[in-house]
Design a protein around this motif. Structure first.
Motif, mmCIF file in Angstrom:
data_model
loop_
_atom_site.group_PDB
_atom_site.id
_atom_site.type_symbol
_atom_site.label_atom_id
_atom_site.label_comp_id
_atom_site.label_asym_id
_atom_site.label_seq_id
_atom_site.Cartn_x
_atom_site.Cartn_y
_atom_site.Cartn_z
ATOM 1 N N GLU A 1 0.835 -1.209 0.000
ATOM 2 C CA GLU A 1 0.000 0.000 0.000
ATOM 3 C C GLU A 1 0.864 1.251 0.000
ATOM 4 O OE1 GLU A 1 -2.568 -0.258 3.339
ATOM 5 O OE2 GLU A 1 -3.629 -2.050 2.609
ATOM 6 N N ARG A 2 1.939 1.220 0.804
ATOM 7 C CA ARG A 2 2.825 2.382 0.877
ATOM 8 C C ARG A 2 3.525 2.613 -0.472
ATOM 9 N NH1 ARG A 2 5.874 4.942 4.950
ATOM 10 N NH2 ARG A 2 4.050 4.595 6.277
ATOM 11 N N LEU A 3 3.955 1.532 -1.113
ATOM 12 C CA LEU A 3 4.629 1.658 -2.393
ATOM 13 C C LEU A 3 3.681 2.213 -3.456
ATOM 14 C CD1 LEU A 3 7.102 1.259 -4.154
ATOM 15 C CD2 LEU A 3 6.446 -1.150 -4.443
ATOM 16 N N GLN A 4 2.450 1.775 -3.457
ATOM 17 C CA GLN A 4 1.477 2.288 -4.421
ATOM 18 C C GLN A 4 1.207 3.772 -4.190
ATOM 19 O OE1 GLN A 4 -1.589 -0.593 -3.548
ATOM 20 N NE2 GLN A 4 -1.069 -1.880 -5.332
ATOM 21 N N LEU A 5 1.151 4.173 -2.926
ATOM 22 C CA LEU A 5 0.949 5.583 -2.603
ATOM 23 C C LEU A 5 2.144 6.424 -3.074
ATOM 24 C CD1 LEU A 5 -0.527 7.921 -1.262
ATOM 25 C CD2 LEU A 5 0.466 7.207 0.929
ATOM 26 N N ILE A 6 3.333 5.928 -2.815
ATOM 27 C CA ILE A 6 4.542 6.660 -3.228
ATOM 28 C C ILE A 6 4.563 6.841 -4.736
ATOM 29 C CG2 ILE A 6 7.059 6.516 -3.394
ATOM 30 C CD1 ILE A 6 7.016 5.049 -0.697
ATOM 31 N N ARG A 7 4.251 5.802 -5.465
ATOM 32 C CA ARG A 7 4.273 5.898 -6.926
ATOM 33 C C ARG A 7 3.203 6.860 -7.429
ATOM 34 N NH1 ARG A 7 4.041 0.940 -10.192
ATOM 35 N NH2 ARG A 7 5.378 2.112 -11.629
ATOM 36 N N SER A 8 2.055 6.903 -6.765
ATOM 37 C CA SER A 8 1.009 7.859 -7.145
ATOM 38 C C SER A 8 1.485 9.288 -6.916
ATOM 39 C CB SER A 8 -0.270 7.597 -6.343
ATOM 40 O OG SER A 8 -0.807 6.332 -6.638
ATOM 41 N N LEU A 9 2.141 9.506 -5.784
ATOM 42 C CA LEU A 9 2.649 10.846 -5.481
ATOM 43 C C LEU A 9 3.751 11.245 -6.445
ATOM 44 C CD1 LEU A 9 2.716 10.585 -1.588
ATOM 45 C CD2 LEU A 9 1.074 11.840 -2.978
ATOM 46 N N ARG A 10 4.617 10.290 -6.801
ATOM 47 C CA ARG A 10 5.664 10.596 -7.780
ATOM 48 C C ARG A 10 5.051 10.889 -9.147
ATOM 49 N NH1 ARG A 10 9.409 12.920 -7.590
ATOM 50 N NH2 ARG A 10 10.661 11.849 -9.163
ATOM 51 N N GLY A 11 3.908 10.220 -9.446
ATOM 52 C CA GLY A 11 3.212 10.501 -10.698
ATOM 53 C C GLY A 11 2.699 11.925 -10.776
ATOM 54 N N LEU A 12 2.467 12.549 -9.602
ATOM 55 C CA LEU A 12 2.076 13.957 -9.545
ATOM 56 C C LEU A 12 3.292 14.874 -9.563
ATOM 57 C CD1 LEU A 12 -0.757 13.734 -6.861
ATOM 58 C CD2 LEU A 12 -1.018 13.895 -9.349
ATOM 59 N N ASP A 13 4.471 14.292 -9.715
ATOM 60 C CA ASP A 13 5.733 15.033 -9.799
ATOM 61 C C ASP A 13 6.087 15.715 -8.479
ATOM 62 O OD1 ASP A 13 7.973 15.606 -11.276
ATOM 63 O OD2 ASP A 13 7.229 17.538 -11.984
ATOM 64 N N LEU A 14 5.656 15.106 -7.367
ATOM 65 C CA LEU A 14 6.048 15.646 -6.069
ATOM 66 C C LEU A 14 7.451 15.167 -5.726
ATOM 67 C CD1 LEU A 14 2.773 15.158 -3.984
ATOM 68 C CD2 LEU A 14 3.617 17.247 -5.039
ATOM 69 N N PRO A 15 8.284 16.039 -5.185
ATOM 70 C CA PRO A 15 9.661 15.646 -4.860
ATOM 71 C C PRO A 15 9.695 14.722 -3.643
ATOM 72 C CG PRO A 15 9.261 17.901 -4.151
ATOM 73 C CD PRO A 15 8.050 17.475 -4.919
ATOM 74 N N LEU A 16 10.798 13.998 -3.503
ATOM 75 C CA LEU A 16 10.925 13.008 -2.428
ATOM 76 C C LEU A 16 10.795 13.613 -1.033
ATOM 77 C CD1 LEU A 16 11.344 9.960 -2.372
ATOM 78 C CD2 LEU A 16 13.777 10.358 -2.000
ATOM 79 N N PRO A 17 11.369 14.795 -0.736
ATOM 80 C CA PRO A 17 11.182 15.354 0.607
ATOM 81 C C PRO A 17 9.709 15.611 0.941
ATOM 82 C CG PRO A 17 13.029 16.424 -0.487
ATOM 83 C CD PRO A 17 12.351 15.582 -1.520
ATOM 84 N N GLU A 18 8.939 16.060 -0.063
ATOM 85 C CA GLU A 18 7.511 16.281 0.166
ATOM 86 C C GLU A 18 6.805 14.951 0.431
ATOM 87 O OE1 GLU A 18 5.835 18.924 0.546
ATOM 88 O OE2 GLU A 18 7.078 20.543 -0.217
ATOM 89 N N ILE A 19 7.186 13.930 -0.336
ATOM 90 C CA ILE A 19 6.568 12.612 -0.140
ATOM 91 C C ILE A 19 6.870 12.086 1.258
ATOM 92 C CG2 ILE A 19 6.669 10.203 -0.889
ATOM 93 C CD1 ILE A 19 7.032 11.231 -3.740
#
Length: 314
Positions: free
Chosen positions: A53-71
């Protein structure tokens, strides 16, 4: 720790279930963003459902082009208020708005160069090279600050700049890009004789009187703007009265027929900035629309109304 019935996956199995690469899963795991459920006897990582679940959330956030510190902040706040996600999305929306504006200005500038006669393209390119993308209004503000009295109150200066400096449109037409580029060139060019001319009212009224003048002129221009929009002929009335009152307060005088006649003569000798206001109107007006009223066009209308009033009084 995991319970005995919770399925556990290797890093490869987790990657397959999430549709990611092993390299991606290892990276997020090394960053401390994926929870490990256990380790195998050989020390290999094992992951459970929460990691998927966490990995799917991270990939969704990266798909929005959010940087890693924000994630990371979003994941840390996942079970709390959720404000981190809201703040990150708002910030990214602001960034995208700026990026879209830049692209629209570049697109309009490219059309401006492509669609002009070949003999004019080099000149257009030189003119556009002086602009940032999107363009800054700082040169225009500096131009007016040099025009205004140096000791004019800060608030009065800010109010004046708000109406005198046109804001670049978010979705410009090539003609608006050209007008703003010319406006930028005009305000950054050296003044004839090396010194910018100052209106007489600055010398006579001083900084305090000029502040009163511009506050009154702003009211007069606001009253005149609807009349310009309706293409009404210049005529005496409330707008002209406010216009004359602004000058009377600056000169510490009274609004009398003699003052109106002397004011008309004094204004006719003032330095003009007609080209500035023509370009400002072009920046503010969408193609095909009626020219937007500017302080310059309102001033022209009110001067004409003053001349008419003096003629009728005579």
């Amino acid at each position: 720790m995991s319970t005995s019935y919770e399925p556990l996956w290797s890093i490869g199995e987790l990657a397959e279930r999430a549709g990611a690469t092993v390299k991606t899963v290892r990276f997020y795991s090394d960053q401390g963003l994926l929870p490990e459920a256990a380790r195998s006897s050989g020390g290999h990582r094992r992951y459970g459902g929460p990691a998927l679940e966490r990995l799917q959330l991270i990939r969704s956030l990266r798909g929005l082009d959010l940087p890693l510190p924000e994630i990371r902040r979003i994941l840390e706040d996942e079970d709390a208020t959720g404000r981190a996600l809201e703040n990150a999305v708002d910030g990214r929306l602001r960034e995208l708005g700026s990026e879209v504006k830049i692209l629209r200005w570049r697109e309009a500038a490219l059309h401006l160069v492509r669609d002009c006669p070949p003999a004019q393209r080099a000149g257009r390119l030189r003119l556009l090279s002086t602009l940032s993308t999107p363009p800054s209004t700082a040169p225009l503000a500096r131009f007016w600050r040099a025009w205004l009295p140096p000791r004019m109150p800060r608030q009065a200066t800010a109010v004046f700049l708000e109406v005198a400096v046109p804001q670049p449109p978010d979705e410009p037409h090539p003609s608006q890009v050209l007008a703003f580029a010319r406006l930028n060139a005009m305000t950054t060019a050296p003044c004839p004789g090396g010194r910018q001319p100052q209106p007489e009212v600055h010398r006579v009224a001083g900084a305090g009187g000029a502040a009163l003048l511009y506050a009154g002129l702003a009211e007069a221009f606001e009253l005149a703007a609807p009349l310009l929009s309706r293409a009404r002929d210049p005529h005496p009335g409330e707008a002209l009265d406010a216009y004359v009152a602004a000058y009377a307060s600056a000169y510490r005088s009274r609004d009398t027929p003699d003052f109106r006649r002397s004011l008309a003569a004094r204004l006719s000798a003032e330095p003009r900035l007609d080209r500035y206001w023509e370009l400002a109107a072009a920046v503010l007006t969408p193609p095909g629309g009626r020219p937007r009223p500017t302080p310059g066009s309102a001033d022209d209308w009110l001067r004409a109304a003053l001349r008419r009033d003096n003629a009728e009084g005579a």
